[in-house]
Design a protein around this motif. Structure first.
Motif, short mmCIF file in Angstrom:
data_model
loop_
_atom_site.label_atom_id
_atom_site.label_comp_id
_atom_site.label_asym_id
_atom_site.label_seq_id
_atom_site.Cartn_x
_atom_site.Cartn_y
_atom_site.Cartn_z
N SER A 188 0.86 -1.18 0.00
CA SER A 188 0.00 0.00 0.00
C SER A 188 0.90 1.23 0.00
O SER A 188 2.03 1.20 0.48
N VAL A 189 0.38 2.32 -0.58
CA VAL A 189 1.17 3.54 -0.78
C VAL A 189 0.54 4.67 0.01
O VAL A 189 -0.68 4.91 -0.11
N ASP A 190 1.33 5.39 0.81
CA ASP A 190 0.77 6.48 1.62
C ASP A 190 0.67 7.78 0.81
O ASP A 190 1.01 7.82 -0.39
N ASP A 191 0.22 8.85 1.46
CA ASP A 191 -0.04 10.10 0.75
C ASP A 191 1.24 10.83 0.33
O ASP A 191 1.17 11.85 -0.35
N GLN A 192 2.39 10.31 0.73
CA GLN A 192 3.66 10.87 0.29
C GLN A 192 4.34 9.99 -0.75
O GLN A 192 5.50 10.22 -1.10
N GLY A 193 3.61 8.98 -1.24
CA GLY A 193 4.15 8.10 -2.26
C GLY A 193 5.07 7.02 -1.74
O GLY A 193 5.72 6.32 -2.54
N ARG A 194 5.12 6.83 -0.42
CA ARG A 194 6.00 5.81 0.15
C ARG A 194 5.26 4.48 0.25
O ARG A 194 4.09 4.43 0.61
N GLU A 195 5.97 3.41 -0.05
CA GLU A 195 5.38 2.08 -0.01
C GLU A 195 5.46 1.46 1.38
O GLU A 195 6.40 1.72 2.13
N SER A 196 4.46 0.63 1.67
CA SER A 196 4.48 -0.14 2.92
C SER A 196 5.47 -1.29 2.80
O SER A 196 6.07 -1.51 1.75
N ALA A 197 5.62 -2.03 3.88
CA ALA A 197 6.34 -3.30 3.79
C ALA A 197 5.58 -4.21 2.82
O ALA A 197 4.37 -4.12 2.70
N PRO A 198 6.28 -5.11 2.13
CA PRO A 198 5.60 -5.97 1.16
C PRO A 198 4.88 -7.14 1.81
O PRO A 198 5.32 -7.69 2.82
N ALA A 199 3.74 -7.52 1.20
CA ALA A 199 3.03 -8.74 1.58
C ALA A 199 3.16 -9.70 0.40
O ALA A 199 2.77 -9.36 -0.73
N PHE A 200 3.72 -10.88 0.62
CA PHE A 200 4.04 -11.81 -0.45
C PHE A 200 2.97 -12.89 -0.58
O PHE A 200 2.33 -13.29 0.40
N THR A 201 2.80 -13.39 -1.81
CA THR A 201 1.90 -14.52 -2.05
C THR A 201 2.33 -15.23 -3.31
O THR A 201 3.14 -14.71 -4.10
N SER A 202 1.81 -16.43 -3.52
CA SER A 202 2.03 -17.18 -4.75
C SER A 202 0.70 -17.75 -5.20
O SER A 202 -0.23 -17.90 -4.39
N VAL A 203 0.58 -18.09 -6.47
CA VAL A 203 -0.68 -18.59 -7.01
C VAL A 203 -0.98 -19.95 -6.41
O VAL A 203 -0.11 -20.85 -6.39
#
Length: 204
Positions: A188-203
Motif C-alpha cells: 500500500s502507498v501512503d499520501d507521500q508516495g511511500r510504499e508499505s512493507a511488502p506482503a508476499f503470495t504465490s498462485v
C-alpha cells in the motif's frame, strides 16, 4: 593420419582428429546498469551483453568497500537484492561470463538505497488464484487505515527480480493481472508516495 618409416612407406590411416580452436574473446561489457530501491529490496537492471553469455555476476558493496559475500549468479538481465539493508547506499556492478568461464570487464556502477516502509499499513489476507487467462490477487481492505493506492509486483520477466505489474484503487481489495508468473507481492502507498512493507503470495 599415417605413420611413415625410413624407407618412405606409409602405414594405413590410423584416424582423424577434429581440432576446434578455443574461443579466447571475453564477452562485451554489460551496459545501462540502473538501480532502484523498494521496500522489498534493491533491483538492478542492465542491457544484455552483445555476445553469447552463460550468466552474469552481480556484485554489491557498501560505499568504499568490497562485496564480502561474492557475486550473485543471474541468468537474466535483472536482479533484486533482498538482503540490502534499509537506508544504506549500495553500489552494484555486473560482469558477463561466457561458457568458457571468461569474464567481461566490469560494468559502470549503479547505486540504490532500500527505503524504510511508509505510514500506510502492509496489506493482509493476501491470496492469488487463477481466473481463466488472468490471476486475481485479493487482500483485506478492512484491515486498518488504507493507503492512497496499492502496487502489485511480480517476478516477471526475470525470475531473479521483482517488477511492478499493476496498480489498484484502495477500495477494491483485488486486482486482475495477466498470467505473468506465480509469485507476487503487494504494497500500500501512503499520501507521500511511500510504499508499505511488502506482503508476499504465490498462485494457489
Amino acid at each position: 593420419m599415417h605413420a611413415v618409416d625410413r624407407a618412405g612407406n606409409e602405414s594405413a590411416a590410423i584416424g582423424e582428429w577434429n581440432i576446434v580452436s578455443r574461443d579466447t574473446t571475453p564477452p562485451s561489457v554489460p551496459t545501462g546498469l540502473t538501480g532502484q530501491g523498494t521496500t522489498a529490496g534493491n533491483t538492478v537492471r542492465w542491457q544484455a551483453s552483445s555476445d553469447h553469455v552463460d550468466h552474469y555476476e552481480v556484485w554489491a558493496a557498501l560505499e568504499g568497500q568490497q562485496d564480502q559475500d561474492g557475486p550473485d549468479i543471474v541468468s537474466g538481465t535483472a536482479f533484486t537484492d533482498a538482503q540490502a539493508a534499509q537506508g544504506v547506499a549500495v553500489t552494484y556492478t555486473v560482469d558477463a561470463v561466457d561458457a568458457e568461464g571468461q569474464h567481461s570487464l566490469v560494468s559502470q556502477p549503479a547505486t540504490a538505497i532500500r527505503p524504510a516502509p511508509g505510514t500506510a499499513p502492509k496489506p493482509v489476507g493476501l491470496t492469488a488464484q487463477y481466473r481463466g487467462d488472468a490471476v486475481r490477487i485479493s487482500w483485506d481492505t478492512a484491515s486498518g487505515g488504507m493507503g492512497e493506492m496499492y502496487r502489485i509486483y511480480s517476478r516477471y520477466p526475470d525470475p531473479a527480480a521483482w517488477s511492478q505489474v499493476s496498480t489498484a484503487a484502495p477500495y477494491n481489495g483485488y486486482t486482475d493481472v495477466p498470467l505473468i508468473g506465480s509469485y507476487f507481492y503487494v504494497v500500500s502507498v501512503d499520501d507521500q508516495g511511500r510504499e508499505s512493507a511488502p506482503a508476499f503470495t504465490s498462485v494457489s
